[in-house]
Design a protein around this motif. Structure first.
Motif, mmCIF file in Angstrom:
data_model
loop_
_atom_site.group_PDB
_atom_site.id
_atom_site.type_symbol
_atom_site.label_atom_id
_atom_site.label_comp_id
_atom_site.label_asym_id
_atom_site.label_seq_id
_atom_site.Cartn_x
_atom_site.Cartn_y
_atom_site.Cartn_z
ATOM 1 N N ASN A 66 0.643 -1.168 -0.072
ATOM 2 C CA ASN A 66 0.151 0.169 -0.030
ATOM 3 C C ASN A 66 0.953 1.418 -0.030
ATOM 4 O OD1 ASN A 66 -2.347 -1.291 0.410
ATOM 5 N ND2 ASN A 66 -1.771 -1.996 2.478
ATOM 6 N N TYR A 77 -7.637 10.558 14.255
ATOM 7 C CA TYR A 77 -6.695 9.273 14.602
ATOM 8 C C TYR A 77 -6.098 9.468 15.909
ATOM 9 C CZ TYR A 77 -6.147 7.324 9.877
ATOM 10 O OH TYR A 77 -6.318 6.521 8.642
ATOM 11 N N ALA A 154 -5.232 -4.539 7.778
ATOM 12 C CA ALA A 154 -4.455 -3.508 7.385
ATOM 13 C C ALA A 154 -3.843 -3.565 5.859
ATOM 14 C CB ALA A 154 -3.556 -3.065 8.345
ATOM 15 N N THR A 157 -6.948 -3.810 3.521
ATOM 16 C CA THR A 157 -8.042 -2.682 3.523
ATOM 17 C C THR A 157 -7.220 -1.349 3.361
ATOM 18 O OG1 THR A 157 -7.982 -2.245 5.862
ATOM 19 C CG2 THR A 157 -9.484 -3.749 5.045
ATOM 20 N N ASN A 158 -5.598 -1.412 3.288
ATOM 21 C CA ASN A 158 -5.160 -0.017 3.284
ATOM 22 C C ASN A 158 -5.588 0.820 4.302
ATOM 23 O OD1 ASN A 158 -3.156 1.769 2.388
ATOM 24 N ND2 ASN A 158 -4.484 2.564 0.635
ATOM 25 N N GLN A 159 -5.715 0.428 5.416
ATOM 26 C CA GLN A 159 -6.166 1.197 6.497
ATOM 27 C C GLN A 159 -5.126 1.708 7.497
ATOM 28 O OE1 GLN A 159 -8.843 3.289 6.952
ATOM 29 N NE2 GLN A 159 -9.585 2.290 5.156
ATOM 30 N N ILE A 162 -5.514 0.728 11.289
ATOM 31 C CA ILE A 162 -5.720 -0.624 11.514
ATOM 32 C C ILE A 162 -4.021 -1.045 11.604
ATOM 33 C CG2 ILE A 162 -6.314 -2.796 10.965
ATOM 34 C CD1 ILE A 162 -8.697 -1.580 9.633
#
Length: 209
Positions: A66, A77, A154, A157-159, A162
Motif C-alpha cells: 500500500n 486518528y 490493514a 484494506t489499506n487502513q 488498523i
C-alpha cells in the motif's frame, strides 16, 4: 513456594493459597513441580526484541502493498487510536480467558481477571493445570488474533489506523511470546506434564512425572 520478594495483593494471596492446594494434590499423585518465571525488568527489553521481526514484517508488507500516505492522518486518528488501544487491551485479556476456559475442566470458573494497579496492567490467569499445547495456545492466541489478524486486515484494506493498531498489539504481545518461547524450550523426558499459570509471578509452573 519461595519466600515472596514483594507484598502480594489480596487476590494474589488467594491464588497463592489455591495453588498450594493444587500443588499438594499434584505432588501426592507423583508429580514434581518446576517454576518457569521471567524477570519482568529484563522482559521489557527481551519482549520487544522477540516481537521486532514480526513488527518489521508487518511494516514491510504494508509498505510494499500500500505504501504510506500520511496526508490522511487527522485529529480523528489522535483521538481514536488510544481509545481503540484501550478496548483491544481488554479484548486481549478476554481472548486469554476464553481460550483457556474452553480447555479447563471447570471452564470459566478457573479464569480470573484483574489489574496490577502499580503499572495499570490488566491481566488474565488460569488456575487450572492444562496440557502444554492448550496452555501455550491460550497464551499466544490474543497476539495471533489481534496482532496477526489486524496486520492482515490493514494490508488488505489499506487502513493506516488498523496498521498502527496491529503494530501495537504485536508489540504488546511480547511478554506472552516470551512465555510461549520458554514453554517451547522446556523439554522433559517425563511421560506426563501439565502447565499452570504461576499464581503471582510472570511465568508458569510445570508439573511432570
Amino acid at each position: 513456594m519461595a519466600n515472596d520478594k514483594r507484598k502480594l495483593t489480596e487476590k494474589e494471596l488467594k491464588r497463592k493459597n489455591d495453588f498450594e492446594t493444587i500443588s499438594s494434590e499434584m505432588q501426592q499423585k507423583g508429580y514434581k513441580m518446576k517454576n518457569v518465571v521471567i524477570n519482568t525488568q529484563k522482559a521489557k527489553y527481551l519482549a520487544l526484541l522477540v516481537m521486532f521481526p514480526f513488527m518489521a514484517l508487518t511494516f514491510w508488507l504494508y509498505n510494499n502493498v500500500n505504501g504510506f500516505n500520511l496526508d490522511g492522518i487527522s485529529w480523528g486518528y489522535v483521538v481514536a487510536l488510544p481509545l481503540l488501544i484501550l478496548c483491544l487491551i481488554i479484548v486481549h485479556e478476554l481472548i486469554h480467558g476464553i481460550t483457556w476456559g474452553l480447555f479447563a475442566k471447570k471452564h470459566f470458573h478457573s479464569i480470573d481477571f484483574g489489574i496490577i494497579w502499580s503499572s495499570f496492567s490488566p491481566y488474565c490467569t488460569c488456575s487450572e493445570p492444562l496440557k502444554k499445547w492448550q496452555y501455550l495456545l491460550g497464551t499466544a492466541m490474543p497476539t495471533l488474533v489481534l496482532g496477526g489478524g489486524s496486520a492482515v486486515a490493514a494490508v488488505m484494506t489499506n487502513q493506516l489506523l488498523i496498521f498502527l493498531l496491529a503494530e501495537y498489539m504485536i508489540a504488546s504481545g511480547g511478554g506472552d511470546f516470551l512465555i510461549v518461547l520458554k514453554g517451547m524450550l522446556h523439554h522433559t523426558d517425563k511421560k506426563e506434564s501439565v502447565y499452570c499459570d504461576h499464581p503471582y509471578e510472570c511465568g508458569f509452573v510445570v508439573f511432570e512425572k
